[in-house]
Design a protein around this motif. Structure first.
Motif, PDB file in Angstrom:
ATOM      1  N   TRP A  86       0.891  -1.189  -0.039  1.00 17.47           N
ATOM      2  CA  TRP A  86       0.119   0.048   0.035  1.00 17.47           C
ATOM      3  C   TRP A  86       0.974   1.245  -0.039  1.00 17.47           C
ATOM      4  O   TRP A  86       2.016   1.246  -0.055  1.00 17.47           O
ATOM      5  N   PHE A  87       0.223   2.255  -0.079  1.00 22.27           N
ATOM      6  CA  PHE A  87       0.857   3.797  -0.128  1.00 22.27           C
ATOM      7  C   PHE A  87       0.586   4.386   1.192  1.00 22.27           C
ATOM      8  O   PHE A  87      -0.882   4.143   1.505  1.00 22.27           O
ATOM      9  N   SER A  88       1.431   5.167   1.974  1.00 20.38           N
ATOM     10  CA  SER A  88       1.068   5.691   3.097  1.00 20.38           C
ATOM     11  C   SER A  88       0.068   6.907   3.066  1.00 20.38           C
ATOM     12  O   SER A  88      -0.490   7.385   3.801  1.00 20.38           O
ATOM     13  N   ASP A  89       0.135   7.546   1.632  1.00 22.45           N
ATOM     14  CA  ASP A  89      -0.639   8.659   1.695  1.00 22.45           C
ATOM     15  C   ASP A  89      -1.807   8.345   0.921  1.00 22.45           C
ATOM     16  O   ASP A  89      -2.748   9.110   0.445  1.00 22.45           O
ATOM     17  N   GLY A  90      -2.445   6.882   0.874  1.00 27.19           N
ATOM     18  CA  GLY A  90      -3.663   6.627   0.509  1.00 27.19           C
ATOM     19  C   GLY A  90      -3.778   6.478  -0.956  1.00 27.19           C
ATOM     20  O   GLY A  90      -5.044   6.096  -1.242  1.00 27.19           O
ATOM     21  N   LYS A  98       7.542   2.519  -7.340  1.00 27.00           N
ATOM     22  CA  LYS A  98       8.102   1.623  -5.877  1.00 27.00           C
ATOM     23  C   LYS A  98       8.632   2.096  -4.854  1.00 27.00           C
ATOM     24  O   LYS A  98       8.493   1.682  -3.743  1.00 27.00           O
ATOM     25  N   SER A  99       8.981   3.318  -5.040  1.00 27.56           N
ATOM     26  CA  SER A  99       9.745   4.226  -3.867  1.00 27.56           C
ATOM     27  C   SER A  99       8.845   4.364  -2.704  1.00 27.56           C
ATOM     28  O   SER A  99       9.091   4.771  -1.612  1.00 27.56           O
ATOM     29  N   LYS A 100       7.402   4.460  -3.180  1.00 28.06           N
ATOM     30  CA  LYS A 100       6.395   4.962  -2.015  1.00 28.06           C
ATOM     31  C   LYS A 100       5.916   3.664  -1.557  1.00 28.06           C
ATOM     32  O   LYS A 100       5.022   4.090  -0.507  1.00 28.06           O
ATOM     33  N   PHE A 101       6.433   2.551  -1.765  1.00 25.28           N
ATOM     34  CA  PHE A 101       5.680   1.609  -1.072  1.00 25.28           C
ATOM     35  C   PHE A 101       5.737   1.302   0.416  1.00 25.28           C
ATOM     36  O   PHE A 101       6.946   1.729   0.800  1.00 25.28           O
ATOM     37  N   CYS A 102       4.713   0.943   1.158  1.00 28.09           N
ATOM     38  CA  CYS A 102       4.735   0.461   2.353  1.00 28.09           C
ATOM     39  C   CYS A 102       4.572  -0.953   2.089  1.00 28.09           C
ATOM     40  O   CYS A 102       3.512  -1.337   1.083  1.00 28.09           O
ATOM     41  N   TRP A 103       4.897  -1.798   3.090  1.00 26.08           N
ATOM     42  CA  TRP A 103       4.639  -3.309   2.850  1.00 26.08           C
ATOM     43  C   TRP A 103       4.931  -4.266   4.022  1.00 26.08           C
ATOM     44  O   TRP A 103       5.558  -3.731   4.792  1.00 26.08           O
ATOM     45  N   LEU A 175     -19.403  -6.256  -6.562  1.00 25.29           N
ATOM     46  CA  LEU A 175     -18.496  -6.155  -5.390  1.00 25.29           C
ATOM     47  C   LEU A 175     -17.667  -4.945  -5.611  1.00 25.29           C
ATOM     48  O   LEU A 175     -17.521  -4.360  -6.446  1.00 25.29           O
ATOM     49  N   THR A 176     -17.423  -4.420  -4.142  1.00 25.15           N
ATOM     50  CA  THR A 176     -16.590  -3.302  -4.121  1.00 25.15           C
ATOM     51  C   THR A 176     -15.241  -3.494  -3.394  1.00 25.15           C
ATOM     52  O   THR A 176     -15.114  -4.376  -2.436  1.00 25.15           O
ATOM     53  N   SER A 177     -14.400  -2.630  -3.602  1.00 24.69           N
ATOM     54  CA  SER A 177     -13.063  -2.514  -2.928  1.00 24.69           C
ATOM     55  C   SER A 177     -13.299  -2.491  -1.425  1.00 24.69           C
ATOM     56  O   SER A 177     -14.006  -1.674  -1.060  1.00 24.69           O
ATOM     57  N   ASP A 178     -12.320  -3.392  -0.511  1.00 27.53           N
ATOM     58  CA  ASP A 178     -12.564  -3.206   0.976  1.00 27.53           C
ATOM     59  C   ASP A 178     -11.144  -2.986   1.345  1.00 27.53           C
ATOM     60  O   ASP A 178     -10.626  -3.754   2.283  1.00 27.53           O
ATOM     61  N   ILE A 179     -10.351  -2.420   0.782  1.00 31.15           N
ATOM     62  CA  ILE A 179      -9.131  -1.890   1.297  1.00 31.15           C
ATOM     63  C   ILE A 179      -9.090  -1.281   2.715  1.00 31.15           C
ATOM     64  O   ILE A 179      -9.944  -0.211   2.734  1.00 31.15           O
ATOM     65  N   THR A 180      -8.551  -1.625   3.771  1.00 32.33           N
ATOM     66  CA  THR A 180      -8.341  -0.996   4.978  1.00 32.33           C
ATOM     67  C   THR A 180      -7.053  -1.082   5.577  1.00 32.33           C
ATOM     68  O   THR A 180      -6.127  -1.504   4.731  1.00 32.33           O
ATOM     69  N   ASP A 181      -6.715  -0.654   6.809  1.00 35.76           N
ATOM     70  CA  ASP A 181      -5.592  -0.752   7.473  1.00 35.76           C
ATOM     71  C   ASP A 181      -5.180  -2.244   7.496  1.00 35.76           C
ATOM     72  O   ASP A 181      -3.983  -2.619   7.852  1.00 35.76           O
TER      73      ASP A 181
END
Length: 211
Positions: A86-90, A98-103, A175-181
């Protein structure tokens, strides 16, 4: 006793077809390491995390050879490497940034692994590979729940093609996306990019969804 290969025993989780499907992913146990940055950086945090995950996983697998057999131990194949991205900035997931990745990099563990077994594995790795920082690793249960998944055939940079097909499938099936923390873009790596031709690589892509 037959050696358990999770990829074969749970084909619905690790061997999907090249067309999207809906799956309800059950609770599983993982060793996980969180980090940030480009996974391709030669001396970056991601490569160190992967080395640590494999060192801990094989320390657990090989415990019987050292005379320390965990309760309810069984023979098994170490499961494949997985990653949550994911990306920390949402921002929406973009494999080109790739440099923005959180993993969260992670490897599934057998059901017999306890906090005590994990602690013993950490001690083993600290003795044998003191350059690895096992303090960043955690043993966690993870329940992913309802997802759409699909096998991606090709290199990582070509994932947008498969992801587009998955999102069309979601729309067509209400179906809808359910991306969360806790629920992220999820990848399971069935091929070693160092040893596999790009066109023959296989990666399970999984997206959390809801009705």
């Amino acid at each position: 006793m037959e050696k358990i290969d999770y990829k074969k025993k749970f084909k619905e989780l690790y061997q999907p077809k090249g067309q999207p499907v809906v799956i309800d992913v059950p609770e599983m146990l993982f060793i996980q390491i969180d980090g940030r940055g480009n996974p391709n950086d030669e001396n970056g945090a991601y490569k160190s995390a992967v080395e640590t995950l494999y060192a801990l996983s094989y320390a657990i697998k090989m415990m019987p050879k050292s005379g320390s057999i965990p309760e309810n131990y069984f023979e098994y194949v170490v499961p494949p490497l997985e990653g949550l991205w994911w990306f920390s900035d949402g921002d929406e997931y973009d494999c080109n940034s790739k440099s923005k990745f959180c993993w969260t990099s992670m490897i599934r563990q057998p059901e017999f692994v306890t906090d005590s077994v994990f602690a013993t594995a950490c001690d083993i790795v600290l003795r044998k590979k003191p350059h690895l920082d096992v303090s960043k690793a955690n043993l966690n249960s993870f329940t992913e729940g309802l997802c759409v998944q699909c096998m991606h055939y090709d290199g990582f940079d070509d994932e947008p093609i498969t992801l587009s097909n998955m999102k069309s499938f979601m729309t067509n099936n209400s179906l809808t996306s359910d991306i969360t923390d806790l629920r992220r873009h999820h990848e399971i790596y069935l091929s070693d990019p160092r040893k596999t031709e790009k066109a023959r690589m296989k990666t399970v892509l999984r997206l959390p969804v809801k009705y």
